[in-house]
Design a protein around this motif. Structure first.
Motif, PDB file in Angstrom:
ATOM      1  N   MET A  65      23.817  22.164 -29.127  1.00 21.08           N
ATOM      2  CA  MET A  65      25.273  22.284 -29.149  1.00 21.08           C
ATOM      3  C   MET A  65      25.909  21.214 -30.031  1.00 21.08           C
ATOM      4  O   MET A  65      26.857  21.489 -30.780  1.00 21.08           O
ATOM      5  CB  MET A  65      25.822  22.170 -27.725  1.00 21.08           C
ATOM      6  N   PHE A 104      27.459  22.525 -33.725  1.00 18.87           N
ATOM      7  CA  PHE A 104      28.924  22.516 -33.764  1.00 18.87           C
ATOM      8  C   PHE A 104      29.471  21.128 -34.098  1.00 18.87           C
ATOM      9  O   PHE A 104      30.550  20.752 -33.637  1.00 18.87           O
ATOM     10  CB  PHE A 104      29.481  22.997 -32.420  1.00 18.87           C
ATOM     11  N   THR A 119      33.145  20.824 -35.239  1.00 20.26           N
ATOM     12  CA  THR A 119      34.133  20.991 -34.168  1.00 20.26           C
ATOM     13  C   THR A 119      34.188  19.755 -33.289  1.00 20.26           C
ATOM     14  O   THR A 119      35.273  19.310 -32.885  1.00 20.26           O
ATOM     15  CB  THR A 119      33.807  22.227 -33.316  1.00 20.26           C
ATOM     16  N   TRP A 120      33.020  19.171 -32.990  1.00 23.40           N
ATOM     17  CA  TRP A 120      33.014  17.932 -32.215  1.00 23.40           C
ATOM     18  C   TRP A 120      33.747  16.821 -32.969  1.00 23.40           C
ATOM     19  O   TRP A 120      34.490  16.026 -32.369  1.00 23.40           O
ATOM     20  CB  TRP A 120      31.585  17.491 -31.902  1.00 23.40           C
ATOM     21  N   LEU A 141      30.898  30.476 -26.180  1.00 23.55           N
ATOM     22  CA  LEU A 141      30.609  30.736 -27.591  1.00 23.55           C
ATOM     23  C   LEU A 141      31.510  31.837 -28.142  1.00 23.55           C
ATOM     24  O   LEU A 141      31.942  31.785 -29.302  1.00 23.55           O
ATOM     25  CB  LEU A 141      29.142  31.119 -27.765  1.00 23.55           C
ATOM     26  N   TRP A 186      34.806  30.220 -28.783  1.00 17.06           N
ATOM     27  CA  TRP A 186      34.728  29.393 -29.990  1.00 17.06           C
ATOM     28  C   TRP A 186      34.808  30.268 -31.238  1.00 17.06           C
ATOM     29  O   TRP A 186      35.493  29.931 -32.202  1.00 17.06           O
ATOM     30  CB  TRP A 186      33.429  28.587 -30.001  1.00 17.06           C
ATOM     31  N   GLN A 198      38.850  26.775 -30.089  1.00 18.00           N
ATOM     32  CA  GLN A 198      37.506  26.306 -30.437  1.00 18.00           C
ATOM     33  C   GLN A 198      37.076  25.152 -29.538  1.00 18.00           C
ATOM     34  O   GLN A 198      35.941  25.118 -29.048  1.00 18.00           O
ATOM     35  CB  GLN A 198      37.469  25.855 -31.901  1.00 18.00           C
ATOM     36  N   LEU A 258      33.974  25.364 -26.891  1.00 18.72           N
ATOM     37  CA  LEU A 258      32.843  24.452 -27.033  1.00 18.72           C
ATOM     38  C   LEU A 258      32.586  23.688 -25.742  1.00 18.72           C
ATOM     39  O   LEU A 258      31.433  23.528 -25.313  1.00 18.72           O
ATOM     40  CB  LEU A 258      33.117  23.479 -28.186  1.00 18.72           C
ATOM     41  N   ALA A 282      31.114  26.143 -23.188  1.00 22.26           N
ATOM     42  CA  ALA A 282      29.712  26.437 -23.487  1.00 22.26           C
ATOM     43  C   ALA A 282      28.811  25.253 -23.128  1.00 22.26           C
ATOM     44  O   ALA A 282      27.690  25.442 -22.633  1.00 22.26           O
ATOM     45  CB  ALA A 282      29.555  26.787 -24.964  1.00 22.26           C
ATOM     46  N   THR A 283      29.295  24.041 -23.358  1.00 26.58           N
ATOM     47  CA  THR A 283      28.514  22.852 -23.004  1.00 26.58           C
ATOM     48  C   THR A 283      28.327  22.760 -21.496  1.00 26.58           C
ATOM     49  O   THR A 283      27.227  22.454 -21.007  1.00 26.58           O
ATOM     50  CB  THR A 283      29.222  21.589 -23.526  1.00 26.58           C
ATOM     51  N   ILE A 297      24.194  30.808 -30.588  1.00 26.12           N
ATOM     52  CA  ILE A 297      24.813  29.891 -31.548  1.00 26.12           C
ATOM     53  C   ILE A 297      24.790  30.494 -32.946  1.00 26.12           C
ATOM     54  O   ILE A 297      25.782  30.444 -33.682  1.00 26.12           O
ATOM     55  CB  ILE A 297      24.092  28.531 -31.518  1.00 26.12           C
TER      56      ILE A 297
END
Length: 522
Positions: free
Chosen positions: A42, A46, A49-50, A103, A106, A118, A122, A125-126, A332
């Motif tokens: 993840m 991503f 995005t992070w 996901l 996102w 998004q 995220l 999903a995490t 993903i």
């Protein structure tokens, strides 16, 4: 008597290692390895995005707590590690579904250039990766630490206008109640010693968010009863709002009695945080009095439950985890690549002709009000010939990507970041059939302007940025077109009464809307 086909069962602690304890330990090593691998996927997949999410945390005091959420969640799991490790992890079908939902969100956010969607997808999903790793039963047992991840999402900006108005109302009311002569114009008010404006930074959002995060964590740690927890969080919210109003009132008093030498610069931020810290100390003191946990024990995790271990095939456990990770990797890959195959139509090339038919005679001059809309495929501003005194801006956006999006934090009908223009008031009103507009009264010195603006997508008009984002996404999924438009109208106010200005803009809006409707229909 027990036959050899009956699974071995061990009840109690898992030390010293026995056959059941060894099996439990092996299953946990597999589960934790799968969790670490899934979280790494993840993070790496991503990373942009992070990074964007971390940039929000770094640039806003309201969301700086985002950095602390993951460590707090890890600590919440660690403090109850005995209860966690005493039970066997399972395959979390609910976690797998949560990953899929996150996901999907996102992907929709990426497709529609909706950063907040998004971010939310995220984070969800995490959380799903953690749930899938420990299993459905343990996910429910540790629902709070997992749900606490939601505070990583930068939510609440939409509350700022309302909070600003509430702060202005409360501050002026308190000043008048204590005998100070005050003259108010929207978010501006004047005392004999000086003039004040309630800005977005005075909304109290940062105090409200901090109070909610701290109160929710405190309630979980020190209270068992759900009604008691909800009441305490509600109390903290109300007190944080009142505290911000009191803070604003005290800062005005400091400025008034110091003849505007203090309380008007950066020092008022320090006053505010010091006062907020004092208020939260009172909140926690009261919360400690409300606690229904034994005081001698303090905050502690739930006692470890007796473990019931049913040794299962370690090979089957490992295969199931590998299958989950493979599904995660596939999800993903689909999320990252799904938008590439989406058919998109080309942006329209007849924007100038459409503007000519819709707006008629006009003179292309810069708008007086500092309007800022960047990245448009076509942008025009000037004065409408058929409506003397009315200025306009129309913009057409299509094939939207970062840098050429309609709705961003910098695209605004009045750019108040330069210090030239100040917002006196903001609200929404019905401007005609099917047309709701955002209304702003902007001020430059003693000159006031009435400004309307609205967005259009999929042939419909919206005042809400989030709704136009969703309409744009809907149009993109249906027709491959993310065409959208913005219309801004403004007129100078000659008197304190806004009614004449609204009449002027109302008639002009019926013509200007034809441009945006034509540009966003396919």
């Amino acid at each position: 008597m027990r036959s050899d086909s009956t699974p071995a069962v061990q009840v109690g602690a898992i030390d010293p290692p026995t056959r059941g304890g060894a099996a439990l330990g092996a299953r946990w090593w597999i589960a934790l390895g799968a969790m670490a691998t899934g979280l790494a996927l993840m993070v790496v997949a991503f990373a942009p995005t992070w990074q964007a999410l971390a940039a929000v945390w770094s640039s806003s005091e309201s969301y700086a707590h985002g950095y602390a959420i993951a460590p707090i969640v890890a600590w919440l799991f660690w403090r109850e590690r005995d209860a966690l490790l005493a039970q066997a992890p399972g395959i979390g079908l609910a976690g797998i579904a949560t990953v899929a939902a996150g996901l999907s969100a996102w992907w929709l956010g990426a497709l529609g250039s909706m950063a907040i969607v998004q971010f939310a997808g995220l984070v969800v999903a995490t959380a799903g990766v953690v749930m899938a790793s420990i299993g459905d039963r343990l996910s429910w047992r540790f629902a709070f630490p997992i749900a606490f991840l939601v505070f990583m999402i930068p939510l609440g900006e939409g509350l700022v206008p309302t909070l600003v108005d509430w702060t202005a109302d409360a501050t002026v009311a308190a000043l008048r109640a204590t005998g100070f002569p005050v003259y108010r114009e929207g978010r501006f008010f004047t005392l004999p010693t000086g003039r004040w404006e309630v800005e977005a930074g005075c909304s109290g959002l940062r105090y409200l968010i901090a109070a909610v995060v701290l109160a929710v964590l405190f309630a979980y740690l020190y209270m068992r009863s759900l009604p008691r927890r909800v009441a305490f969080v509600g109390f903290a919210i109300v007190l944080s709002l009142i505290a911000n109003w009191v803070r604003a009132y005290l800062i005005v008093l400091i400025g008034h009695f110091s003849e505007m030498r203090y309380g008007t610069g950066e020092d008022h931020l320090w006053y505010g945080w010091a006062f907020f810290g004092l208020v939260m100390a009172v909140v926690f003191w009261i919360g400690n009095r409300w606690s229904d946990l034994p005081h001698e024990g303090g905050a502690r995790g739930a006692p470890a439950k007796a473990a019931v271990v049913v040794p299962a095939s370690i090979g089957r456990q490992a295969i199931a985890r590998l299958a989950t990770l493979a599904a995660l990797a596939a999800g993903i890959a689909v999320a990252l690549g799904a938008s590439d195959g989406l058919a998109r139509v080309q942006p329209r090339g007849d924007a100038a002709e459409v503007a000519g038919r819709a707006l008629g005679a006009r003179s292309p001059v810069p708008m007086t009000v500092g309007t800022r809309f960047e990245g448009a495929r076509y942008l025009e501003h000037g004065r409408l010939g058929s409506h003397p005194g009315v200025e306009y801006l129309v913009g057409y956006y299509a094939a939207q990507v970062p840098g050429s999006e309609l709705v961003t934090v910098t695209n605004e009908p009045v750019d108040d970041t330069s210090g030239r223009w100040r917002l006196e008031s903001e609200n929404r009103l019905q401007a005609g059939p099917g047309l709701v507009v955002n209304e702003v009264i902007a001020r430059e010195g003693d000159v006031r302007w009435l400004v309307w603006h609205w967005y259009t997508a999929d042939g419909e008009h919206f005042a809400s940025p989030s709704r136009v984002k969703l309409a744009t996404l809907r149009s993109l999924l249906r027709r491959g077109s993310d065409d959208a438009a913005v219309t801004v109208l403004s007129v100078r106010l000659g008197t304190a009464d806004v009614a004449p200005g609204r009449v002027q803009l109302g008639t002009a809006a019926q013509e200007a809307r034809r441009f945006s409707e034509a540009m966003t229909r396919r």
